[in-house]
Design a protein around this motif. Structure first.
Motif, short mmCIF file in Angstrom:
data_model
loop_
_atom_site.label_atom_id
_atom_site.label_comp_id
_atom_site.label_asym_id
_atom_site.label_seq_id
_atom_site.Cartn_x
_atom_site.Cartn_y
_atom_site.Cartn_z
N ARG A 36 0.83 -1.20 0.00
CA ARG A 36 0.00 0.00 0.00
C ARG A 36 0.87 1.25 0.00
O ARG A 36 2.02 1.24 0.44
CB ARG A 36 -0.90 0.02 1.23
N PRO A 37 0.33 2.37 -0.48
CA PRO A 37 1.11 3.62 -0.48
C PRO A 37 1.49 4.05 0.93
O PRO A 37 0.76 3.79 1.89
CB PRO A 37 0.15 4.63 -1.12
N ILE A 38 2.63 4.70 1.04
CA ILE A 38 3.05 5.30 2.30
C ILE A 38 2.40 6.68 2.39
O ILE A 38 2.60 7.53 1.53
CB ILE A 38 4.58 5.43 2.37
N VAL A 39 1.59 6.88 3.42
CA VAL A 39 0.86 8.15 3.53
C VAL A 39 1.54 9.13 4.48
O VAL A 39 1.40 10.34 4.32
CB VAL A 39 -0.61 7.92 3.96
N LEU A 40 2.25 8.60 5.47
CA LEU A 40 2.87 9.47 6.47
C LEU A 40 4.27 8.96 6.79
O LEU A 40 4.46 7.77 7.00
CB LEU A 40 2.02 9.49 7.74
N SER A 41 5.24 9.87 6.80
CA SER A 41 6.62 9.51 7.10
C SER A 41 7.21 10.47 8.10
O SER A 41 6.97 11.69 8.03
CB SER A 41 7.49 9.54 5.83
N ALA A 42 7.97 9.93 9.05
CA ALA A 42 8.79 10.74 9.94
C ALA A 42 10.24 10.49 9.54
O ALA A 42 10.67 9.34 9.48
CB ALA A 42 8.56 10.33 11.39
N GLU A 43 10.96 11.55 9.26
CA GLU A 43 12.34 11.43 8.79
C GLU A 43 13.29 12.18 9.73
O GLU A 43 13.30 13.41 9.77
CB GLU A 43 12.47 11.98 7.36
N GLY A 44 14.03 11.42 10.52
CA GLY A 44 15.05 11.98 11.38
C GLY A 44 14.54 13.00 12.38
O GLY A 44 15.19 14.02 12.63
N LEU B 37 3.67 14.09 4.34
CA LEU B 37 2.35 13.54 4.02
C LEU B 37 2.27 13.37 2.53
O LEU B 37 2.37 14.35 1.78
CB LEU B 37 1.25 14.49 4.52
N ASP B 38 2.16 12.12 2.08
CA ASP B 38 2.22 11.81 0.65
C ASP B 38 3.48 12.39 0.02
O ASP B 38 3.47 12.90 -1.12
CB ASP B 38 0.98 12.34 -0.07
N GLY B 39 4.57 12.34 0.75
CA GLY B 39 5.86 12.80 0.23
C GLY B 39 6.09 14.29 0.30
O GLY B 39 7.16 14.77 -0.09
N LYS B 40 5.10 15.05 0.83
CA LYS B 40 5.24 16.51 0.90
C LYS B 40 5.39 16.95 2.35
O LYS B 40 4.68 16.45 3.23
CB LYS B 40 4.02 17.19 0.26
N PRO B 41 6.30 17.88 2.64
CA PRO B 41 6.55 18.31 4.02
C PRO B 41 5.30 18.90 4.68
O PRO B 41 4.51 19.61 4.05
CB PRO B 41 7.65 19.38 3.88
N VAL B 42 5.13 18.59 5.96
CA VAL B 42 4.04 19.12 6.77
C VAL B 42 4.58 20.26 7.62
O VAL B 42 5.61 20.11 8.29
CB VAL B 42 3.45 18.01 7.68
N SER B 43 3.90 21.40 7.60
CA SER B 43 4.38 22.56 8.35
C SER B 43 3.43 22.98 9.47
O SER B 43 3.74 23.89 10.24
CB SER B 43 4.59 23.75 7.41
N GLY B 44 2.29 22.33 9.59
CA GLY B 44 1.32 22.70 10.62
C GLY B 44 0.13 21.78 10.59
O GLY B 44 0.10 20.79 9.84
#
Length: 303
Positions: free
Chosen positions: A31-39, A97-104
């Motif tokens: 399934r697609p990765i919807v949310l990622s935490a990177e470092g 979120l879907d590969g795009k940075p979350v800022s808020g």
């Protein structure tokens, strides 16, 4: 440590899943990765008072996954989920979120807290309607949608009740309905059942699984309860402490659908024991941390 479903994860002490469970986990992997935490690193204070709450945390969450984040009290679990929600900013690293940075914060991520956060001056129905109306819907449409969600959590008879008239479990069901009414793709839950008694907590776990099965939503669930993590989750991210780091990412070998009879199964007990060893290493369990003086002389040794 790898951030994929199995990459870099040691499964020592956890029984291999059945073929049925392996197939389910394989489907999850696809399934697609919807949310990622990177470092993700989070620090508080400065100089000699600098405290690192989270240290280089990385993981991924797949669509329709139920991921629990488990750790001792004070290990940074709530800080982590607040960063996922966009309520706090990391010192370094990023949330995607879907590969795009979350800022808020954003409507695609709903949040349920441990504390009861309903508006006490609004009825159940109007609490659920609130976010829908903020999103631009008319009062009539917001009422229609609110009733659907209230029915889903089994509180139709209480739509005109106020929060002070509800039990703790009912309040949290309203909180879930209110969070889901905005149709988020990801539901973030910060120990939502931690204040409930054992029986009500079990009932709420069943309600949550039924809701999750009925709706296209991904759940990230914070808990310090090992049994709760095993019963609910597809995978369990275990955080160490001081500072918090990823101790393990455990695939749950317990088959779905889940029921309480599974707690005696070898798969359930193996993952429960593995989590217990991660959260409470043998070196920490070898000696009671506080010496308690003997306060009785009746001679009835209880050991």
């Amino acid at each position: 440590m790898g951030t994929g479903l199995t990459a870099g994860v040691e499964r020592t002490g956890v029984l291999e899943p059945s073929e049925e469970v392996r197939n389910r986990l394989e489907q999850l992997r696809e399934r697609p990765i919807v949310l990622s935490a990177e470092g993700i690193t989070k620090q508080f204070g400065s100089g000699k008072r600098l405290v690192t709450a989270l240290d280089d945390i990385s993981f991924q969450v797949h669509r329709r996954e139920f991921l629990s984040i488990l750790g001792q009290s004070g290990c940074g679990k709530s800080t982590m989920i607040r960063i996922l929600a966009g309520l706090e900013k990391p010192t370094s690293g990023q949330i995607l979120l879907d590969g795009k940075p979350v800022s808020g914060p954003g409507p695609e991520r709903g949040m349920v807290f441990q504390a009861y956060t309903l508006f006490p001056w609004l009825t159940v129905k109007k609490n659920v309607m609130y976010g829908i109306k903020v999103g631009g819907q008319s009062s009539s449409e917001a009422e229609r949608q609110a009733r659907e969600w209230i029915d889903l959590v089994g509180l139709s008879k209480f739509e005109n009740a106020y929060p002070h008239q509800l039990s703790g479990g009912m309040k949290q069901r309203v909180a879930i309905a209110r969070a889901m009414a905005n149709r988020p793709r990801i539901l973030l839950m910060d120990e939502p059942f931690g204040a409930l008694d054992a029986q009500t907590r079990g009932q709420m776990q069943e309600h949550l699984l039924q809701i999750w099965k009925s709706i296209d939503v991904t759940i990230v669930f914070i808990t310090h309860d090992l049994d709760e993590a095993v019963y609910l989750s597809d995978r369990i991210l275990v955080l160490g402490a001081n500072p918090s780091c990823v101790a393990d990412l455990v695939e749950n070998p317990v088959a779905r659908p889940r029921d309480r009879s599974q707690v005696v199964q070898p798969e359930y007990q193996s993952v429960l024991g593995h989590l217990n060893d991660l959260i409470h290493p043998p070196s920490e369990k070898s000696e009671f941390p506080v010496k308690i003086p003997r306060l009785t002389t009746v001679g009835d040794d209880v050991e």
